[in-house]
Design an enzyme around this catalytic site. Structure first.
Site, PDB file in Angstrom:
ATOM      1  N   VAL A  15       0.831  -1.208   0.000  1.00 18.88           N
ATOM      2  CA  VAL A  15       0.000   0.000   0.000  1.00 18.88           C
ATOM      3  C   VAL A  15       0.864   1.257   0.000  1.00 18.88           C
ATOM      4  CG1 VAL A  15      -1.794   1.272   1.224  1.00 18.88           C
ATOM      5  CG2 VAL A  15      -1.848  -1.231   1.208  1.00 18.88           C
ATOM      6  N   LYS A 107      -6.905  -1.286  10.758  1.00 24.16           N
ATOM      7  CA  LYS A 107      -8.132  -1.644  11.483  1.00 24.16           C
ATOM      8  C   LYS A 107      -7.860  -2.207  12.868  1.00 24.16           C
ATOM      9  CE  LYS A 107      -7.915  -5.723   8.656  1.00 24.16           C
ATOM     10  NZ  LYS A 107      -6.802  -5.246   7.828  1.00 24.16           N
ATOM     11  N   ILE A 138     -13.987   0.990  -0.593  1.00 24.15           N
ATOM     12  CA  ILE A 138     -15.396   1.397  -0.472  1.00 24.15           C
ATOM     13  C   ILE A 138     -15.503   2.535   0.537  1.00 24.15           C
ATOM     14  CG2 ILE A 138     -17.714   0.646   0.161  1.00 24.15           C
ATOM     15  CD1 ILE A 138     -16.891  -2.206  -0.542  1.00 24.15           C
ATOM     16  N   GLU A 192      -3.362 -15.574   3.528  1.00 20.41           N
ATOM     17  CA  GLU A 192      -2.042 -15.645   4.168  1.00 20.41           C
ATOM     18  C   GLU A 192      -1.632 -17.114   4.336  1.00 20.41           C
ATOM     19  OE1 GLU A 192      -0.477 -12.845   5.278  1.00 20.41           O
ATOM     20  OE2 GLU A 192      -2.117 -11.448   4.889  1.00 20.41           O
ATOM     21  N   LYS A 207     -13.202  -4.886  11.617  1.00 20.03           N
ATOM     22  CA  LYS A 207     -13.840  -3.882  10.763  1.00 20.03           C
ATOM     23  C   LYS A 207     -15.243  -3.579  11.258  1.00 20.03           C
ATOM     24  CE  LYS A 207     -11.080  -5.483   6.833  1.00 20.03           C
ATOM     25  NZ  LYS A 207     -11.044  -6.492   5.760  1.00 20.03           N
TER      26      LYS A 207
END
Lengths: 440, 440
Positions: A15, A107, A138, A192, A207
């Site tokens: 990211v 998160k 989103i 993972e 979340k």
């Protein structure tokens, strides 16, 4: 034009690197839409020498993210390290403590420390943004925090884990076993090496706890969530669901009940012709039901370097367009000190339909006993299917599938316990809740 | 706490009355989330004496909305009157001219004067918000303007007219004719007595023109839209679509092509298992495809007093949380004076699949002629169905349905013209474009 907004990025994984590249290559576009330049002046990551395909010349390097948060000449601290505590927590606290704005995609950090961090941000007049922390690209945080102002939310739910949705989708489309689909997901980088955190529902729970706070104005309660993963969903369940007009999705659901807020993460059957049932693969979806707006459903990429970076960039842009001293949007929808205590609404009181799959001995009286136990607990049945068990070595057994009308969870639990005690079951009963979207 | 935000509402129809009630009854909640009170201090509407079920005591009444915009002691002018010009336009200009913030739900006004109004707002340092103008309660303006900052949008499309979607949904679910469904929609208040504006696609076109500007940074070009309504969609089309795995929706589509921006509104076939195909009844949906985020789809109520009022309230809240002098979000995504000219991308160049339904004489050679004309224009066919015509008085005729692979529109037009000139067609050929969502 206002002065450039100076940012520091901590964490240069997928990211962070994507974000770095996007900002560097879209300077002009960003300056036009944000009304000022966005300038990366500092970065921090574990290994300075790793090739990330980005040109960091002229950007200050920090080995220690906390040092960057404490000392760098930046306006915004971007936290993309991950982890509920440790360096990420210390760095964000240090940044907010100096009055820096913070954008995070973390998160786990918010689930653990979100209320304290929001309170610190408000005390210091800083903005704490975290759109990327829930459902990736989103814009559900913005919808709950800004668009739905004035609404009373009754339920928020969604598909918030791409790994689980990918596995369930492949099981359904290709009649592959859970184990085979999990392996495929790992091979493709959707799961993972240790998939427990995803497939057991913990990621969704983190979340969900953030959405609950934004939806209901209560303090974050990430440990107060009924949790059930997808590991015991069999192909037989998926097939039976399809025959009955449902698909199985791992949903996180938070809703107001008479006793409090019910938070739960579990495999759920949704009607096959509902919009959310069509959300396949790694895609996420979040639905919000509220009293003025009605139902809003948002579908989009829940993970991935670019989608997550896009959400982080949106958060940075919001800061660029603000100005010190401006009235701030409270990070958690209302001031952190005015959040109400979380009161757990017992799932025992949950009203909804249930899918129950039993493997039973094939002898006279079993079916009647099952029906009687359901009736004794006041449960009315929508459909009953009985057929030979799919497992070849159990030819003497039958599968019984019941779909109930709306009923309270405690009644289902009692009925299933009573049926278990009759002694004709083989294996554990499978119980899957049914969720019906209000609209769409 | 900051001073109360004083607002004036012009227009007290369904939306205005709903907004008035919501603000009056949720004072405390709004003050907590916005950080200040929201106070209605002035209203304007046509008839002062109509019973709207709201208590207007203590609120200044204006017969003339322009007078309210020019004189009232307000911070925000809320325009809920409607109409592309006349009083709504004059009042909004007057309000912005004084530096008042404006919130409007008026798509026709924006389609006609949006760029000038945005420029005026920016000149005066005022905010111009209009979330309710497109797709009602769906926060698509915010998504394009804020969340997608930095993204390059390639396509935006959606179901933006509840009347049309209601009619198409009922035709499909109940095999009712277009005319019968339209009557039902009128009886239920989903369609106007004069439905032309909705069913011929103009309403969708207005909304699309606003999305185009936010998506591509071009000036609003509401007249530069290829327009085709749903009036000639027959039950036979809907049935054939279903058999081929599609549903028919009226979509507004804007996308970048090699030659410019293509804006079009027309009945469209979408794959039956796509998310947007499940959007039924009066519900709206908007999808945005962009290069960093990927595909985002939002589904929700596109109209109705409460849903629209909710979007207006979100816009008001954003203003309440801002402060004079703050760096403003440009109304149209970038400063109005920096919008690029709109260059129409010819739909002739549109690449996509097509559904073609022909009614032909039932004689030898017709089928071969059709196939040859398609081949001559380089069009490859995905499927061909031939069957007796459904119309009882045309037993000597056959229906031929072709589905093409992706092909350019001009090729389809040439092929269809050539087939028409062969002389064996009865009635007009039906041509419906196929649209494939990128994801979901």
């Amino acid at each position: 034009m206002a002065e450039a907004l100076k940012i520091g990025i901590a964490g240069l994984g997928t990211v962070g690197s994507a974000l770095f590249k996007i900002i560097e290559t879209r300077q002009n576009m960003l300056a036009i839409t944000c009304g000022r330049k966005i300038e990366i002046v500092a970065v921090s990551a574990r290994d300075r020498n790793r090739d990330r395909g980005i040109d960091m010349s002229g950007v200050a390097w920090y080995d220690d993210p906390v040092a960057m948060a404490s000392e760098a000449g930046i306006d915004v601290f971007i936290e993309l390290m991950g982890g509920a505590s440790g360096a990420a927590h210390a760095a964000v606290k240090a940044a907010l403590g100096r009055g820096l704005h913070v954008v995070t995609a973390n998160k786990a950090l918010l689930a653990a420390h979100g209320v304290d961090l929001a309170a610190l941000a408000e005390e210091k007049g800083a903005i704490l943004n975290f759109e990327a922390a829930v459902a990736g690209g989103i814009p559900v945080i913005k919808a709950l925090r800004e668009s739905l102002t004035g609404n009373t939310v009754s339920r928020v739910y969604g598909i918030m884990n791409g790994t689980c949705n990918y596995i369930l989708t492949r099981m359904e489309k290709e009649a592959m076993s859970f184990e085979a689909c999990l392996k495929e997901a790992q091979r493709l980088g959707y799961a993972e090496a240790d998939p427990a955190f995803d497939i057991e529902g913990n990621d969704t729970a983190h979340k969900l706890s953030i959405l609950t706070t934004l939806a209901f104005g209560t303090r974050i309660a990430a440990d107060d969530i009924y949790l059930e993963g997808i590991t015991n969903i069999s192909l037989e369940d998926i097939r039976a669901a399809g025959e009955l007009g449902y698909k199985i999705k791992l949903l996180g659901v938070a809703q107001k009940t008479a006793t409090g807020i019910e938070q739960r993460v579990h495999p759920t059957m949704v009607p096959v012709d509902s919009v959310i049932a069509q959300v396949d693969g790694v895609t996420n979806a979040v639905a919000i039901e509220s009293d003025i707006l009605g139902e809003l459903l948002m579908v989009g990429p829940g993970a991935g370097g670019n989608a997550t970076a896009s959400a982080v960039l949106g958060d940075i842009a919001d800061i660029a367009k603000s100005r010190p001293g401006a009235q701030l949007v409270p990070s958690l929808g209302r001031p952190a000190l005015q959040l109400e205590p979380f009161v757990r609404g017992e799932i025992q009181a949950h009203e909804g339909g249930y899918f129950i799959r039993l493997t039973v001995e094939d002898r006279i009286g079993v079916f009647a006993s099952i029906a009687k136990n359901m009736a004794d607990n006041g449960i009315s049945l929508e459909s009953i299917v009985q057929r030979p068990s799919e497992t070849a070595d159990e030819l003497a057994r039958k599968t019984v599938i019941l779909v109930t009308h709306a009923t309270a969870e405690h009644a289902v639990r009692k009925a299933v316990a009573a049926i278990k005690s009759e002694g004709y079951l083989s294996g554990e009963p499978q119980v899957i809740r049914i969720e019906r979207p209000k609209a769409g």
